[in-house]
Design a protein around this motif. Sequence first.
Motif, PDB file in Angstrom:
ATOM      1  N   TYR A  69       0.827  -1.218   0.000  1.00  0.00           N
ATOM      2  CA  TYR A  69       0.000   0.000   0.000  1.00  0.00           C
ATOM      3  C   TYR A  69       0.858   1.265   0.000  1.00  0.00           C
ATOM      4  O   TYR A  69       1.763   1.418   0.820  1.00  0.00           O
ATOM      5  CB  TYR A  69      -0.917   0.002   1.217  1.00  0.00           C
ATOM      6  N   ARG A  70       0.585   2.149  -0.960  1.00  0.00           N
ATOM      7  CA  ARG A  70       1.288   3.419  -1.138  1.00  0.00           C
ATOM      8  C   ARG A  70       2.788   3.226  -1.407  1.00  0.00           C
ATOM      9  O   ARG A  70       3.601   4.099  -1.095  1.00  0.00           O
ATOM     10  CB  ARG A  70       1.082   4.335   0.075  1.00  0.00           C
ATOM     11  N   ARG A  71       3.131   2.096  -2.005  1.00  0.00           N
ATOM     12  CA  ARG A  71       4.528   1.824  -2.335  1.00  0.00           C
ATOM     13  C   ARG A  71       4.657   1.631  -3.839  1.00  0.00           C
ATOM     14  O   ARG A  71       3.698   1.804  -4.584  1.00  0.00           O
ATOM     15  CB  ARG A  71       5.034   0.622  -1.535  1.00  0.00           C
TER      16      ARG A  71
ATOM     17  N   GLN B 162       4.613 -13.275  -3.929  1.00  0.00           N
ATOM     18  CA  GLN B 162       4.523 -14.042  -2.686  1.00  0.00           C
ATOM     19  C   GLN B 162       3.136 -14.651  -2.502  1.00  0.00           C
ATOM     20  O   GLN B 162       2.985 -15.766  -1.995  1.00  0.00           O
ATOM     21  CB  GLN B 162       4.852 -13.138  -1.496  1.00  0.00           C
ATOM     22  N   LEU B 163       2.116 -13.922  -2.914  1.00  0.00           N
ATOM     23  CA  LEU B 163       0.735 -14.332  -2.683  1.00  0.00           C
ATOM     24  C   LEU B 163       0.250 -15.393  -3.666  1.00  0.00           C
ATOM     25  O   LEU B 163      -0.385 -16.386  -3.263  1.00  0.00           O
ATOM     26  CB  LEU B 163      -0.173 -13.108  -2.753  1.00  0.00           C
ATOM     27  N   VAL B 164       0.526 -15.196  -4.944  1.00  0.00           N
ATOM     28  CA  VAL B 164      -0.078 -16.053  -5.982  1.00  0.00           C
ATOM     29  C   VAL B 164       0.289 -17.529  -5.823  1.00  0.00           C
ATOM     30  O   VAL B 164      -0.597 -18.400  -5.890  1.00  0.00           O
ATOM     31  CB  VAL B 164       0.282 -15.525  -7.383  1.00  0.00           C
TER      32      VAL B 164
ATOM     33  N   ASN C  41       7.086  -2.041  -8.060  1.00  0.00           N
ATOM     34  CA  ASN C  41       7.949  -3.184  -7.761  1.00  0.00           C
ATOM     35  C   ASN C  41       7.509  -3.894  -6.490  1.00  0.00           C
ATOM     36  O   ASN C  41       7.574  -5.127  -6.403  1.00  0.00           O
ATOM     37  CB  ASN C  41       9.405  -2.737  -7.623  1.00  0.00           C
ATOM     38  N   THR C  42       7.073  -3.116  -5.504  1.00  0.00           N
ATOM     39  CA  THR C  42       6.606  -3.716  -4.255  1.00  0.00           C
ATOM     40  C   THR C  42       5.294  -4.447  -4.468  1.00  0.00           C
ATOM     41  O   THR C  42       5.068  -5.531  -3.908  1.00  0.00           O
ATOM     42  CB  THR C  42       6.464  -2.658  -3.152  1.00  0.00           C
ATOM     43  N   TYR C  43       4.400  -3.874  -5.279  1.00  0.00           N
ATOM     44  CA  TYR C  43       3.168  -4.581  -5.632  1.00  0.00           C
ATOM     45  C   TYR C  43       3.493  -5.905  -6.323  1.00  0.00           C
ATOM     46  O   TYR C  43       2.887  -6.949  -6.034  1.00  0.00           O
ATOM     47  CB  TYR C  43       2.290  -3.719  -6.542  1.00  0.00           C
TER      48      TYR C  43
END
Length: 222
Positions: free
Chosen positions: A192-194, A205-207, A197-199
Amino acid sequence: MTDAARSARPPLRRADLRRMREALDAAPATILTVCTGNICRSPMAQVLLRASLSDAGVRVHSGGTHALVDHEMTEQAQQLAVTHGANATDSAAHRARLLTEALLNESDLILAMAREHRSHIVQMAPAVLHRTFTVREFARLAATLSDDEVRNGVAEAGSDAGARLQALARLVGRQRGMVPAQPDEDDVIDPYRRSQNTYDLSASQLVPAVAEVERVVRVALG
């Protein structure tokens, strides 16, 4: 309600009782995903799991420990979710909501995005301890179980989908300690708010964790 009013109510007929039992038996297995604001990580997990389990009769929803109530998913989160297979309409329709004890108690498997959320959940509703994990922790532990081990491990739960999903949670929980990991390897980074690249890192990591959740849930409910 007074005693007289209670006595005036007609008794439930046998057919009514049967329909009530059938409605309870038909209740879907429920997965809850949790993060902080409920606008990035947990709704991404929610819409990805909804898409991948759409034919399995699983209810997937989400909440935030400090939700930005009624806010949409961030644009970057929506784009990443759709890129990885989520339904675009479902992603756009998401509105953040606050995590409550009621949401926790009605869920058969609770997947937090980070250890801080897992701790918050257990403090809010201690009874859900044994069905609460971070999503990466759950995936890491579930990966140690073969399909046959999952089937055998949930067999005693019978045919009720929610009971089978809770049995899966207990089975996966018993794998703790089997696969050592660094604590931060169980968290999905907050984008959030980054930067983009961070998204991208958060999604990476999530997928894979969501894919492993899908595997064992399908086996458990199959």
